[in-house]
Design a protein around this motif. Sequence first.
Motif, PDB file in Angstrom:
ATOM      1  N   ALA A   9       0.842  -1.200   0.000  1.00  0.00           N
ATOM      2  CA  ALA A   9       0.000   0.000   0.000  1.00  0.00           C
ATOM      3  C   ALA A   9       0.873   1.245   0.000  1.00  0.00           C
ATOM      4  O   ALA A   9       1.857   1.325   0.728  1.00  0.00           O
ATOM      5  N   THR A  11       0.240   5.674  -1.504  1.00  0.00           N
ATOM      6  CA  THR A  11      -0.380   6.623  -2.438  1.00  0.00           C
ATOM      7  C   THR A  11       0.603   7.723  -2.842  1.00  0.00           C
ATOM      8  O   THR A  11       0.578   8.179  -3.976  1.00  0.00           O
ATOM      9  N   TRP A  13       3.786   8.067  -3.884  1.00  0.00           N
ATOM     10  CA  TRP A  13       4.942   7.300  -4.339  1.00  0.00           C
ATOM     11  C   TRP A  13       6.225   8.121  -4.343  1.00  0.00           C
ATOM     12  O   TRP A  13       7.307   7.589  -4.058  1.00  0.00           O
ATOM     13  N   VAL A  38      -0.001  -3.859  -4.838  1.00  0.00           N
ATOM     14  CA  VAL A  38      -0.952  -2.838  -4.401  1.00  0.00           C
ATOM     15  C   VAL A  38      -2.200  -2.911  -5.274  1.00  0.00           C
ATOM     16  O   VAL A  38      -2.185  -3.527  -6.352  1.00  0.00           O
ATOM     17  N   GLN A  42      -3.715   2.055  -7.599  1.00  0.00           N
ATOM     18  CA  GLN A  42      -2.446   2.518  -7.041  1.00  0.00           C
ATOM     19  C   GLN A  42      -1.294   2.147  -7.967  1.00  0.00           C
ATOM     20  O   GLN A  42      -0.295   2.872  -8.048  1.00  0.00           O
ATOM     21  N   LEU A  61      -6.057   9.459  -6.738  1.00  0.00           N
ATOM     22  CA  LEU A  61      -5.814   8.363  -5.799  1.00  0.00           C
ATOM     23  C   LEU A  61      -6.183   8.703  -4.359  1.00  0.00           C
ATOM     24  O   LEU A  61      -6.830   7.889  -3.686  1.00  0.00           O
ATOM     25  N   TYR A  65      -8.528   6.180  -2.265  1.00  0.00           N
ATOM     26  CA  TYR A  65      -7.918   5.539  -1.103  1.00  0.00           C
ATOM     27  C   TYR A  65      -7.590   6.607  -0.071  1.00  0.00           C
ATOM     28  O   TYR A  65      -7.404   7.764  -0.392  1.00  0.00           O
TER      29      TYR A  65
END
Length: 398
Positions: A9, A11, A13, A38, A42, A61, A65
């Motif tokens: 997981a 978001t 990055w 993921v 994602q 995103l 999420y």
Amino acid sequence: MKTQIKIQAATRWSYFQWFLLGFYWLQDEGKLKVNIDVPFLQKIGLWNHNWFLSGCSNRILPKIYSDSDLLLGQAVFDDKVVKFAIDSADAPFLFDRQVLDDVDVYFKMQCPKEFPAEGFHLTNDVVIPWTDYAFVHDEPDEYVGKKPKGKRKDFIDLAQYRYKIHPLMIGPRRLARGNDFYQLRKGYENIIQSKRLKKDKDVMCYFGNAKGPGRSEGVTLDTIDYDWEKDIMGLYPTLNHPNEKRAVMRDIIQKLPNSDARIINDGNSDAGSANHPELVVPLKDFGAYVAQFKYNVNVSGYRMSIPNRFIDSFSVGTSIITDDLKIKWYQPFAPEEVIEIGQMGYEPMEHVDWQQVEARMKVLPEQHPEIVEELFNKKWRPDVVAQYMLDTLMSAKG
């Protein structure tokens, strides 16, 4: 079975690219296998190379999420599975209790030097209690942009989780638009190639803003969100924000010969675009800009955080001058890397010994870029930090 690193997981990055590159680097050397496991959307944000689509995914995103400061994953060894998290939050006093309950290793990018029972010492007189990500109420009081705001739970028993918490480090702002090994390595090479430039200038600073974000009105101990900068400044009206010290440091550096001091916005932080666009250095040219200087000046960031300028400097052989640090990386800084010149941070302006600061800026020691480069390769290079993480995970109880 070959050791695996499973990313499960994330978001944001770009916050973790330095570590992703390190893991890919070790994979390229045959030391482990990287598995990105993921959710599909994602993965779009992870692998997308198109600037427009990548920008869209970065905005979408967090709405699909929960926008998180954490990356979650597992290390799979022959005899055990070790769960881990990387916490990128700028707040060194903030920890995710729910995640700490679940993982075996919790890497903190902004890790406090000390963990006294009473909390994090923001200044000599102000202590922020150890704080949970979770809110006192089930829902935050409000949203400001995408960020929730509300009273958070105190983390009064953080000490029992201390054995899980390990310091990490801070990478650059962004290595590449995409996140595959090729693009990340290319971005890394673009940064370090500037280390060959001659250091024909002495001291620089490059700051975003000259003032803090302002102060929340009516904030109390019962309503404060310590992860909200305006709340901290509103609760403690005698404090002066670190950005105000950055403005003073600019003025000091401007008096030094063969130096360059820049603040691209004279207004409040988070105020938007630069009001001095002529001073902006494009990201693609930033490494070459920093590499010209022997020293890059820092004043601690939000909540005494260490900013990207440390690794921006070390990667090109430039040393750091900074106020006294309250954050540690996973290895200590050598005298050739970092010079601390006194307390600034959030201290009231009258508590800062500006006369001493200015005197020290006039008599800096000889700088040794070759030593800074050697230490970078030994301590901070992506594959080296990834190996530290792997060793830490291997020694943890799974």
